[in-house]
Design a protein around this motif. Structure first.
Motif, PDB file in Angstrom:
ATOM      1  N   PHE A  65       0.821  -1.205   0.000  1.00  0.00           N
ATOM      2  CA  PHE A  65       0.000   0.000   0.000  1.00  0.00           C
ATOM      3  C   PHE A  65       0.858   1.259   0.000  1.00  0.00           C
ATOM      4  O   PHE A  65       0.492   2.265  -0.603  1.00  0.00           O
ATOM      5  CB  PHE A  65      -0.969   0.006   1.190  1.00  0.00           C
ATOM      6  CG  PHE A  65      -2.254  -0.708   0.909  1.00  0.00           C
ATOM      7  CD1 PHE A  65      -3.383  -0.005   0.539  1.00  0.00           C
ATOM      8  CD2 PHE A  65      -2.340  -2.083   1.002  1.00  0.00           C
ATOM      9  CE1 PHE A  65      -4.568  -0.656   0.277  1.00  0.00           C
ATOM     10  CE2 PHE A  65      -3.515  -2.745   0.738  1.00  0.00           C
ATOM     11  CZ  PHE A  65      -4.636  -2.031   0.369  1.00  0.00           C
ATOM     12  N   PHE A  66       2.021   1.222   0.668  1.00  0.00           N
ATOM     13  CA  PHE A  66       2.927   2.366   0.646  1.00  0.00           C
ATOM     14  C   PHE A  66       3.432   2.618  -0.775  1.00  0.00           C
ATOM     15  O   PHE A  66       3.462   3.759  -1.245  1.00  0.00           O
ATOM     16  CB  PHE A  66       4.102   2.141   1.600  1.00  0.00           C
ATOM     17  CG  PHE A  66       5.091   3.266   1.582  1.00  0.00           C
ATOM     18  CD1 PHE A  66       4.835   4.437   2.261  1.00  0.00           C
ATOM     19  CD2 PHE A  66       6.265   3.161   0.860  1.00  0.00           C
ATOM     20  CE1 PHE A  66       5.735   5.487   2.237  1.00  0.00           C
ATOM     21  CE2 PHE A  66       7.181   4.203   0.822  1.00  0.00           C
ATOM     22  CZ  PHE A  66       6.909   5.370   1.515  1.00  0.00           C
ATOM     23  N   LEU A  67       3.803   1.543  -1.468  1.00  0.00           N
ATOM     24  CA  LEU A  67       4.299   1.696  -2.841  1.00  0.00           C
ATOM     25  C   LEU A  67       3.200   2.185  -3.788  1.00  0.00           C
ATOM     26  O   LEU A  67       3.458   3.002  -4.673  1.00  0.00           O
ATOM     27  CB  LEU A  67       4.891   0.377  -3.338  1.00  0.00           C
ATOM     28  CG  LEU A  67       6.174  -0.068  -2.635  1.00  0.00           C
ATOM     29  CD1 LEU A  67       6.602  -1.438  -3.117  1.00  0.00           C
ATOM     30  CD2 LEU A  67       7.281   0.954  -2.838  1.00  0.00           C
ATOM     31  N   ILE A  68       1.984   1.704  -3.584  1.00  0.00           N
ATOM     32  CA  ILE A  68       0.851   2.176  -4.392  1.00  0.00           C
ATOM     33  C   ILE A  68       0.633   3.667  -4.152  1.00  0.00           C
ATOM     34  O   ILE A  68       0.429   4.436  -5.085  1.00  0.00           O
ATOM     35  CB  ILE A  68      -0.426   1.361  -4.078  1.00  0.00           C
ATOM     36  CG1 ILE A  68      -0.297  -0.054  -4.630  1.00  0.00           C
ATOM     37  CG2 ILE A  68      -1.668   2.049  -4.636  1.00  0.00           C
ATOM     38  CD1 ILE A  68      -1.387  -0.991  -4.182  1.00  0.00           C
ATOM     39  N   GLY A  69       0.697   4.084  -2.889  1.00  0.00           N
ATOM     40  CA  GLY A  69       0.526   5.498  -2.572  1.00  0.00           C
ATOM     41  C   GLY A  69       1.632   6.351  -3.152  1.00  0.00           C
ATOM     42  O   GLY A  69       1.390   7.468  -3.627  1.00  0.00           O
TER      43      GLY A  69
END
Length: 155
Positions: A16-20
């Motif tokens: 989710f951090f990488l998606i953000g």
């Protein structure tokens, strides 16, 4: 079993951090466009601060999604609620996102100055708070909906 769920939690936090991090700029563009469309008045232009590249703000905020779903799933006793939580949560995020974008448009309405029919807003759109409030509000309402459903249908 507990170790496996912790590994899944950490992997999903990183994901989710990488998606953000990847979708920070499209999120900002979508939010600005949506505020222009959703405002209940004619908002033709408003100035904003420079949009910076590679800022992990949205990435850090999106890590709240797996953390919140993990806490909700551990606080609920039924496995059926895990699936319901995953199904209810995206709809709540969209509803709260639209609500907070409309709220931001109203803040812009009352904090702008008009010069020759052009609206000037001297502060940036609060992208972080829109995302943060949308996710936190959705997590809280999701928890109460699942709690109510589990009390209504004890199995």
């Amino acid at each position: 079993m507990k170790f496996k769920s912790i590994i899944i939690l950490f992997v999903s936090i990183i994901l989710f951090f990488l998606i953000g991090l990847l979708y920070d700029m499209p999120y900002r563009t979508l939010t600005r466009t949506l505020i222009l469309k959703i405002a209940n008045y004619d908002l033709s232009y408003y100035g904003a601060k420079q949009i910076r590249l590679f800022i992990p703000d949205l990435g850090f905020i999106l890590t709240l999604i797996p953390i919140g779903l993990f806490i909700i799933s551990k606080s609920q006793k039924q496995k059926r609620n895990d699936l319901l939580s995953i199904l209810i949560f995206p709809g709540l995020v969209v509803l709260f996102y639209l609500f907070y974008c409309f709220s931001e448009s109203q803040i812009i309405k009352y904090t702008t100055t008009v010069d020759k029919d052009i609206y000037y807003h001297h502060q940036n759109v609060n992208y972080r708070l829109i995302a943060l409030f949308s996710i936190i509000s959705s997590q809280i309402l999701n928890y109460f909906i699942l709690k109510k459903l589990s009390k209504a249908n004890p199995t």
